[in-house]
Design an enzyme around this catalytic site. Structure first.
Site, PDB file in Angstrom:
ATOM      1  N   TRP A  98      -3.512   1.578  13.625  1.00 52.55           N
ATOM      2  CA  TRP A  98      -2.368   1.763  14.523  1.00 52.55           C
ATOM      3  C   TRP A  98      -1.417   0.546  14.459  1.00 52.55           C
ATOM      4  O   TRP A  98      -1.030  -0.006  15.485  1.00 52.55           O
ATOM      5  CB  TRP A  98      -2.838   1.976  15.968  1.00 52.55           C
ATOM      6  CG  TRP A  98      -3.656   3.200  16.227  1.00 52.55           C
ATOM      7  CD1 TRP A  98      -4.436   3.893  15.345  1.00 52.55           C
ATOM      8  CD2 TRP A  98      -3.802   3.887  17.478  1.00 52.55           C
ATOM      9  NE1 TRP A  98      -5.044   4.948  15.965  1.00 52.55           N
ATOM     10  CE2 TRP A  98      -4.681   4.971  17.272  1.00 52.55           C
ATOM     11  CE3 TRP A  98      -3.277   3.687  18.757  1.00 52.55           C
ATOM     12  CZ2 TRP A  98      -5.036   5.851  18.296  1.00 52.55           C
ATOM     13  CZ3 TRP A  98      -3.642   4.554  19.778  1.00 52.55           C
ATOM     14  CH2 TRP A  98      -4.504   5.624  19.544  1.00 52.55           C
ATOM     15  N   THR A 148       1.368   4.007   2.368  1.00 50.32           N
ATOM     16  CA  THR A 148       0.956   4.109   3.773  1.00 50.32           C
ATOM     17  C   THR A 148       1.347   5.421   4.454  1.00 50.32           C
ATOM     18  O   THR A 148       1.045   5.602   5.631  1.00 50.32           O
ATOM     19  CB  THR A 148       1.561   2.935   4.589  1.00 50.32           C
ATOM     20  OG1 THR A 148       2.968   2.902   4.370  1.00 50.32           O
ATOM     21  CG2 THR A 148       0.939   1.618   4.196  1.00 50.32           C
ATOM     22  N   TYR A 176      -5.277   9.616   1.925  1.00 48.42           N
ATOM     23  CA  TYR A 176      -5.013   8.208   2.269  1.00 48.42           C
ATOM     24  C   TYR A 176      -6.333   7.460   2.480  1.00 48.42           C
ATOM     25  O   TYR A 176      -6.566   6.400   1.899  1.00 48.42           O
ATOM     26  CB  TYR A 176      -4.135   8.136   3.521  1.00 48.42           C
ATOM     27  CG  TYR A 176      -3.911   6.740   4.055  1.00 48.42           C
ATOM     28  CD1 TYR A 176      -3.104   5.830   3.373  1.00 48.42           C
ATOM     29  CD2 TYR A 176      -4.508   6.319   5.248  1.00 48.42           C
ATOM     30  CE1 TYR A 176      -2.904   4.540   3.867  1.00 48.42           C
ATOM     31  CE2 TYR A 176      -4.309   5.047   5.749  1.00 48.42           C
ATOM     32  CZ  TYR A 176      -3.509   4.157   5.057  1.00 48.42           C
ATOM     33  OH  TYR A 176      -3.308   2.883   5.543  1.00 48.42           O
ATOM     34  N   THR A 184      -8.258   0.271   6.360  1.00 51.27           N
ATOM     35  CA  THR A 184      -7.846   1.115   7.473  1.00 51.27           C
ATOM     36  C   THR A 184      -9.018   1.803   8.173  1.00 51.27           C
ATOM     37  O   THR A 184     -10.067   2.036   7.560  1.00 51.27           O
ATOM     38  CB  THR A 184      -6.886   2.215   6.942  1.00 51.27           C
ATOM     39  OG1 THR A 184      -6.671   3.189   7.948  1.00 51.27           O
ATOM     40  CG2 THR A 184      -7.444   2.916   5.726  1.00 51.27           C
ATOM     41  N   ASP A 185      -8.798   2.181   9.424  1.00 52.14           N
ATOM     42  CA  ASP A 185      -9.775   2.997  10.166  1.00 52.14           C
ATOM     43  C   ASP A 185      -9.903   4.394   9.542  1.00 52.14           C
ATOM     44  O   ASP A 185     -10.863   5.110   9.836  1.00 52.14           O
ATOM     45  CB  ASP A 185      -9.343   3.118  11.635  1.00 52.14           C
ATOM     46  CG  ASP A 185      -7.953   3.708  11.792  1.00 52.14           C
ATOM     47  OD1 ASP A 185      -7.055   3.339  11.008  1.00 52.14           O
ATOM     48  OD2 ASP A 185      -7.739   4.540  12.697  1.00 52.14           O
ATOM     49  N   ALA A 217       0.853  -1.200   0.000  1.00 50.37           N
ATOM     50  CA  ALA A 217       0.000   0.000   0.000  1.00 50.37           C
ATOM     51  C   ALA A 217       0.880   1.239   0.000  1.00 50.37           C
ATOM     52  O   ALA A 217       2.092   1.160   0.221  1.00 50.37           O
ATOM     53  CB  ALA A 217      -0.894   0.020   1.242  1.00 50.37           C
TER      54      ALA A 217
END
Ligand SMILES: NC(=O)c1ccc[n+]([C@@H]2O[C@H](COP(=O)([O-])OP(=O)(O)OC[C@H]3O[C@@H](n4cnc5c(N)ncnc54)[C@H](OP(=O)(O)O)[C@@H]3O)[C@@H](O)[C@H]2O)c1
Length: 319
Positions: free
Chosen positions: A174, A85, A149, A124-125, A83
């Protein structure tokens, strides 16, 4: 099964290497470059000299290259650990972030759809955060990213779903590990060298030890294999869908740092809580990004460690 791992030299990819060592399945580890010397040393320290440190070069932005490897290695499933990131840098690099986080997962999904295989993808969150909320996010909560992102990761999820492939998307948060750069390693260093430190307490979430996520992925693949063994031409995996995964528990970045320092014996550093506006950032980060893991735990029978237990294990390995 033959399983291809992309981004194998990143945090999650390296943890997949460790767990794959004891698997009956054949794993092919791919990335755009070879593993760093530092990662190879850590892999051998954690998993022994016979750990697979090889990297097949594969750029997942190239669909033809993916199809070639899938064919030559007779791949049945892909775990996408690759990815873009860098959350802050993504703000100035929309095209590259979209290419890696949205177009590349679509390529992988198309390649797996061709052969009726499985794509395991990580999200992802950061697909949340735009709407205020203070209860753990479920998979069907409305997505509302705040930055490039998050938007590009959300596009990746949507592109995968559009192809009709069998997929498992694990949204995590995280992430840390013994490999590469991450919050734990940064704070381990800062709490050892700085007399005082300010860390934000108004962003709350749950850390995720990448080894625990890799373990959950392998458990889910084992579940897939049970259905796969009975595979028919028209077969579709019954558990295709989005799942949330992090360690158990909740903390702020301040709490997280306090535990990193305590477990490492860095008691001389005076760590103080502060507000996010003391550290201006190009992206508004989710204030509350706790993920509700009920669905993943129920579906795959996962037993997830509490975040402090996993943190202790990772710190022990790093030190
Ligand atoms: N890190 C977090 O806190 C966090 C939180 C939530 C979700 N996630 C998600 O979790 C997943 C794993 O994250 P991570 O922290 O393990 O990532 P990472 O350490 O940044 O690793 C990503 C890997 O992908 C490689 N890569 C870059 N471009 C590629 C390409 N075109 N083709 C193939 N590989 C390529 C990178 O190589 P180079 O390093 O050479 O570019 C790197 O080895 C990602 O999907 C990420 O979005 C991460």
């Amino acid at each position: 099964m033959n399983i291809l791992v992309t981004g194998a030299n990143g945090q999650l990819g390296n943890e997949m290497r460790i767990l794959a060592k004891n698997s009956v399945d054949k794993y092919v580890f791919t990335d755009v470059a070879d593993a760093s010397e530092e990662s190879i040393v850590m892999l051998k320290k954690l998993a022994g000299d016979d750990i697979n440190t090889e990297t097949v070069h594969l750029d997942i932005t190239k669909l033809d290259a993916i199809r070639d490897v899938v064919k030559s290695e007779q791949i049945d499933a892909i775990v996408n650990c690759a990815a873009y990131t860098n959350v802050d840098a993504a703000e100035d690099n929309y095209d590259l972030a979209e290419l890696l986080n949205a177009k590349a997962p679509e390529n992988l999904a198309i390649a797996m759809k061709d052969i009726n295989g499985l794509l395991v993808h990580i999200s992802t969150d950061y697909v949340f955060g735009g709407d205020p909320y203070n209860t753990p996010c479920k998979e069907d909560q409305k997505c509302n990213p705040t930055g490039v992102y998050g938007f590009t990761k959300l596009h990746g999820e949507q592109n995968i779903q559009t192809t009709g492939v069998d997929y498992l998307i694990f949204r995590t948060a995280w992430l840390y590990s013994e490999f590469g750069k991450n919050f734990v390693k940064t704070m381990l260093n800062l709490t050892a060298t700085k007399p005082q430190l300010k860390v934000v307490f108004d962003q709350v979430g749950t850390p995720t030890y990448a080894l625990d996520l890799a373990d959950a992925i392998i458990t889910a693949i084992e579940d897939y294999k049970m259905e796969w063994n009975l595979k028919r031409e028209t077969w579709n995996y019954s558990k295709t869908g989005i799942y949330h995964f992090s360690n158990e528990g909740v903390c702020s970045w301040y709490d997280f740092t306090k535990m990193i320092a305590e477990y490492s014996g860095h008691t001389d550093c005076n760590i103080q809580p502060c507000h996010s506006d003391e550290f201006p950032s190009p992206v508004k980060r989710p204030a509350f990004s706790v993920l509700d893991k009920t669905k993943a735990k129920g579906t795959f029978g996962l037993e997830i460690p509490f975040w402090t237990e996993s943190l202790k294990k990772c710190l022990h390995n790093v030190k």
